[in-house]
Design a protein around this motif. Structure first.
Motif: not given
Length: 166
Positions: A10-11, A54-59, A65-70, A143-146
């Motif tokens: 999902l990420e 688009l900017l909201v979607l990108i951010a 995914h960014t958190e998962r990869d540290g 929600a996904l980052i939570v």
């Protein structure tokens, strides 16, 4: 499929959608600039599309995914010298506080999107874009980052995650 693989899928999917959003935005803005300055005929609604969607979607779609990869900014100057038990505790507390913050963003983002949908709110530009479409992107990403932050706080996951920290 187990939870870890489902979460990673999902990420990655949302991150790929964010990447696609970057590509679409780059092409749309480039084509609009060429049309505006080369032919004096800009496309209507390109800026509203990029700013409101688009900017909201990108951010927000790339957060987990960014958190998962540290890859989020971390201040590890002091923490890296602490004993591993204390480092685990600090890491978990930081994740819980961050998850609480993003939970509030998820709740308020969903409330904003639902309200905009119920009231049929549209943008005030030349093209009447529905605003809820941009608003709903925020609670999806937050929600996904939570989920990611809470998953990384699970004790069996912590020892693996702490070795990855700089």
């Amino acid at each position: 499929m187990d939870f870890k693989k489902s979460l990673a899928l999902l990420e990655t999917t949302l991150s790929n959608i964010a990447g696609l959003g970057i590509a679409i935005m780059a092409v749309a803005v480039t084509v609009n600039v060429i049309a505006r300055y080369g032919f004096r005929a800009p496309f209507t609604g390109i800026y509203a599309l990029t700013e409101n969607y688009l900017l909201v979607l990108i951010a927000y779609f790339a957060l987990a995914h960014t958190e998962r990869d540290g890859l989020h900014i971390r201040i590890t100057m002091v923490v890296k010298w602490l004993p591993s038990n204390l480092r685990r505790l600090i890491y978990c507390v930081a994740n819980l506080l961050t998850a609480a913050y993003f939970s509030l963003l998820t709740w308020q983002g969903w409330d904003l999107a639902r309200g905009a949908w119920q009231r049929h709110e549209i943008s005030s530009g030349t093209i009447p874009w529905p605003l809820y479409l941009g608003y709903v992107l925020v609670p999806i990403g937050t929600a996904l980052i939570v989920v990611r932050l809470l998953y990384d706080c699970v004790p069996s996951r912590q020892s693996a995650r702490l070795t990855e920290l700089p």
